[in-house]
Design a protein around this motif. Structure first.
Motif, short mmCIF file in Angstrom:
data_model
loop_
_atom_site.label_atom_id
_atom_site.label_comp_id
_atom_site.label_asym_id
_atom_site.label_seq_id
_atom_site.Cartn_x
_atom_site.Cartn_y
_atom_site.Cartn_z
N GLY A 234 0.79 -1.23 0.00
CA GLY A 234 0.00 0.00 0.00
C GLY A 234 0.82 1.27 0.00
O GLY A 234 0.35 2.31 0.46
N LEU A 235 2.04 1.22 -0.56
CA LEU A 235 2.88 2.42 -0.58
C LEU A 235 2.47 3.39 -1.68
O LEU A 235 2.82 4.58 -1.60
CB LEU A 235 4.36 2.05 -0.76
N TYR A 236 1.74 2.92 -2.68
CA TYR A 236 1.31 3.82 -3.75
C TYR A 236 0.05 3.27 -4.42
O TYR A 236 -0.27 2.08 -4.33
CB TYR A 236 2.42 4.04 -4.78
N TYR A 237 -0.63 4.19 -5.10
CA TYR A 237 -1.84 3.85 -5.86
C TYR A 237 -1.59 4.24 -7.31
O TYR A 237 -1.06 5.31 -7.59
CB TYR A 237 -3.04 4.63 -5.30
N LEU A 238 -1.96 3.37 -8.24
CA LEU A 238 -1.78 3.64 -9.67
C LEU A 238 -2.97 4.45 -10.17
O LEU A 238 -4.12 4.02 -10.05
CB LEU A 238 -1.64 2.34 -10.45
N GLN A 239 -2.68 5.62 -10.72
CA GLN A 239 -3.76 6.53 -11.12
C GLN A 239 -3.29 7.44 -12.24
O GLN A 239 -2.16 7.93 -12.24
CB GLN A 239 -4.20 7.37 -9.91
N GLU A 240 -4.15 7.67 -13.18
CA GLU A 240 -3.86 8.59 -14.29
C GLU A 240 -3.57 9.98 -13.71
O GLU A 240 -4.26 10.43 -12.81
CB GLU A 240 -5.06 8.60 -15.24
N PRO A 241 -2.53 10.68 -14.18
CA PRO A 241 -2.09 11.92 -13.55
C PRO A 241 -3.16 12.99 -13.38
O PRO A 241 -3.26 13.61 -12.32
CB PRO A 241 -0.96 12.39 -14.47
N SER A 242 -3.99 13.24 -14.42
CA SER A 242 -5.03 14.26 -14.28
C SER A 242 -6.07 13.87 -13.25
O SER A 242 -6.64 14.72 -12.56
CB SER A 242 -5.70 14.52 -15.63
N ALA A 243 -6.34 12.56 -13.14
CA ALA A 243 -7.35 12.08 -12.20
C ALA A 243 -6.92 12.26 -10.74
O ALA A 243 -7.74 12.18 -9.83
CB ALA A 243 -7.66 10.61 -12.47
N MET A 244 -5.62 12.51 -10.52
CA MET A 244 -5.15 12.79 -9.16
C MET A 244 -5.53 14.20 -8.70
O MET A 244 -5.52 14.49 -7.51
CB MET A 244 -3.62 12.67 -9.09
N THR A 245 -5.85 15.07 -9.66
CA THR A 245 -6.00 16.49 -9.37
C THR A 245 -7.14 16.82 -8.40
O THR A 245 -6.94 17.63 -7.49
CB THR A 245 -6.17 17.28 -10.69
N PRO A 246 -8.35 16.25 -8.55
CA PRO A 246 -9.43 16.65 -7.64
C PRO A 246 -9.11 16.45 -6.16
O PRO A 246 -9.30 17.36 -5.35
CB PRO A 246 -10.60 15.75 -8.09
N ALA A 247 -8.63 15.26 -5.79
CA ALA A 247 -8.31 15.01 -4.38
C ALA A 247 -7.15 15.88 -3.92
O ALA A 247 -7.09 16.31 -2.76
CB ALA A 247 -7.99 13.53 -4.15
N ALA A 248 -6.21 16.17 -4.84
CA ALA A 248 -5.09 17.03 -4.49
C ALA A 248 -5.55 18.46 -4.24
O ALA A 248 -4.97 19.18 -3.41
CB ALA A 248 -4.04 17.01 -5.61
N CYS A 249 -6.61 18.89 -4.92
CA CYS A 249 -7.09 20.28 -4.82
C CYS A 249 -8.13 20.49 -3.73
O CYS A 249 -8.51 21.64 -3.47
CB CYS A 249 -7.66 20.73 -6.16
N LEU A 250 -8.63 19.42 -3.11
CA LEU A 250 -9.60 19.58 -2.02
C LEU A 250 -8.82 19.66 -0.71
O LEU A 250 -8.22 18.69 -0.27
CB LEU A 250 -10.58 18.40 -2.00
N PRO A 251 -8.83 20.82 -0.04
CA PRO A 251 -8.01 20.99 1.17
C PRO A 251 -8.63 20.34 2.39
O PRO A 251 -9.47 20.91 3.07
CB PRO A 251 -7.95 22.53 1.32
N VAL A 252 -8.21 19.12 2.67
CA VAL A 252 -8.72 18.35 3.80
C VAL A 252 -7.78 18.48 4.99
O VAL A 252 -6.56 18.40 4.84
CB VAL A 252 -8.89 16.87 3.42
N LYS B 212 -2.28 20.46 -23.47
CA LYS B 212 -1.65 21.50 -22.66
C LYS B 212 -0.92 20.94 -21.45
O LYS B 212 -0.10 21.63 -20.84
CB LYS B 212 -2.71 22.50 -22.18
N MET B 213 -1.23 19.71 -21.07
CA MET B 213 -0.62 19.10 -19.89
C MET B 213 -0.32 17.63 -20.16
O MET B 213 -0.91 17.03 -21.06
CB MET B 213 -1.53 19.25 -18.67
N ASN B 214 0.55 17.05 -19.34
CA ASN B 214 0.89 15.63 -19.48
C ASN B 214 -0.13 14.78 -18.73
O ASN B 214 0.17 14.17 -17.70
CB ASN B 214 2.30 15.36 -18.95
N GLY B 215 -1.32 14.75 -19.26
CA GLY B 215 -2.40 13.97 -18.64
C GLY B 215 -3.61 13.96 -19.56
O GLY B 215 -3.61 14.57 -20.63
N GLU B 216 -4.65 13.27 -19.11
CA GLU B 216 -5.88 13.20 -19.89
C GLU B 216 -6.78 14.38 -19.51
O GLU B 216 -6.41 15.26 -18.76
CB GLU B 216 -6.57 11.85 -19.65
N GLY B 217 -8.02 14.39 -20.03
CA GLY B 217 -8.92 15.51 -19.81
C GLY B 217 -9.65 15.45 -18.47
O GLY B 217 -10.04 14.38 -18.02
#
Length: 444
Positions: free
Chosen positions: A68-86, A274-279
């Motif tokens: 459980g040291l990492y989770y495989l995830q498409e880079p753009s899909a990481m953005t929502p959880a990264a941007c929600l300040p918990v 524009k970025m190294n990820g999907e939409g």
């Protein structure tokens, strides 16, 4: 929508998709992970704990993934959880959470405090969600399999933060998954828009005054993006948009694609050219008012003296102690409840409330796989094996191991089996033989 940029957008689909992983910072720091990672990685600029990795690498086959040291995830899909300040100690809801990419990051941010309610309407997807949360060592979870509208009865204005990654037409993932393109239609997008409006209105009812709601999709369609945010702002005058972090490549929302409300420019759209990820599309909204504090759990212990003695003996043997006010036994299964008071949950469909610790059997306690993954291997008697040790791969296949004298701190009984110092599961030492307790459903 794109005008002169369309050619660059179309050309981006000739390029290879991006692959990413997100580090579980509850188990390991990014710096530590970078020092031990056995394959090439490169930082994702807009995700603090996100990394690109080459397409030829298979990170899911490495024991660190099983720890459980990492989770495989498409880079753009990481953005929502990264941007929600918990903040640790808050009540957080992931309303459409399966398979768990965003929920695992929200659980990491909570750091075992407060509560994460992770819901999915599909029973099979909810089981996959629970598995990923357990793999990440999440303990303060309530995993539900419920209709979102019904949840408003149990959690009215309860959550400090809500993430709604809504079901969508998936236009942003066409490069990643051809089947999404084949399944796309204008009618499907229009129908999903109706569902998204219902979902965001439902989510707003569960958001605490002063709370934040992050809405996201992986589509470009304004009917599923700006129009949904415009709908909510028109339905609820106590909600307003909040600016998201600004990163190179992020594109602003377009008011002209909805009702001309200039506030819609605070939304963010991620384009693959524009970025190294999907939409992706994101919008952060705040409800007016002041947030409330959660009430610490007041539940009285529901455990008899004999069972408590078995548990105390087991945990003392590992050098651990538990808050028995939070321990609950149901049908001889032992759980550590989340540390906050919840409403009367009678009638709600759920898969897990808290951390599943293990089972009480005749005169003994057998620890669970989720407990192993929630522990820190540094401070617990364990069998620590290098990822290059063939016995580690045998363990993950469910095979019995031979242990040399002195390899474990304890000479018999339950052992935490680790990849280096990171727990994978349990074994039981008898003489120099370690009986494998890695669950059949988790094996390679």
């Amino acid at each position: 929508m794109l005008g002169e940029e369309y050619e660059a957008f179309q050309k981006s689909y000739e390029e290879e998709r991006q692959y990413g992983l997100r580090v579980n910072t509850r188990k390991i720091s990014c710096e530590e992970f970078e020092s031990i990672c056995p394959f090439p990685i490169k930082k994702i600029p807009w995700v603090p704990n996100g990394y690109f990795y080459p397409s030829e690498v298979r990170p899911s086959l490495h024991p660190y993934y099983r720890a459980g040291l990492y989770y495989l995830q498409e880079p753009s899909a990481m953005t929502p959880a990264a941007c929600l300040p918990v903040t640790p100690g808050e009540a957080v809801l992931d309303l459409c959470a399966a398979p768990g990419g965003k929920a695992t990051e929200l659980a990491t941010k909570l750091a075992g405090q407060g509560i994460l309610v992770a819901n999915d309407i599909s029973a099979s997807r909810a089981r996959a969600l629970l598995r990923n949360l357990e793999l990440f060592g999440a303990s303060n979870i309530f995993v539900t399999n419920e209709i979102p509208e019904k949840m408003t009865r149990y959690f009215p204005e309860f959550f400090h933060k809500i993430l709604l990654d809504a079901p969508c037409s998936g236009e942003g993932m066409f490069r990643k998954d051809d089947s999404l393109a084949a399944d796309w239609s204008v009618e499907k997008s229009e129908n999903l828009s109706k569902l998204q409006k219902e979902l965001i209105l439902t989510a707003s009812k569960m958001l605490m005054p002063g709370g934040l709601l992050l809405y996201s999709t992986c589509t470009f369609a304004p009917a599923e993006d700006e129009e949904i945010i415009s709908f909510l702002l028109n339905q609820r005058n106590d909600m307003h948009l909040v600016s998201l972090p600004d990163y190179p490549g992020f594109s602003s929302g377009v008011p002209e694609w909805a009702d001309q409300n200039p506030e819609l420019a605070k939304c963010v759209r991620i384009w693959p050219h524009k970025m190294n990820g999907e939409g992706h599309f994101l919008a952060l909204l705040k409800k007016e008012g002041e947030p409330n504090s959660l009430v610490p759990i007041k539940k009285k212990p529901q455990i008899d003296k004999g069972s408590r003695k078995l548990l105390e003996t087991f945990f003392q043997d590992l050098g651990l102690s538990w808050d028995f006010q939070r321990v609950e036994v149901r049908n001889d299964k032992v759980y550590l409840l989340p540390p906050v008071e919840q409403a009367n949950l009678r009638g709600i469909h759920f898969l897990r409330n808290g951390l599943y610790l293990g089972d009480l059997k005749k005169n003994r306690f057998e620890p669970s796989q989720p407990l192993a993954l929630a522990l820190k291997g540094k401070s617990i008697p364990s069998l620590r094996l290098s990822p290059e040790d063939d016995r580690l791969h045998k363990y993950l296949r469910g095979e019995t191991l031979i242990v040399a004298p002195g390899e474990t701190q304890k000479s018999k009984g339950w052992q935490l089996v680790c990849a280096d110092e990171y727990p994978l599961g349990w074994g039981k030492l008898v003489g120099q033989t370690l009986k494998n307790k890695y669950p059949a459903g988790w094996r390679l």
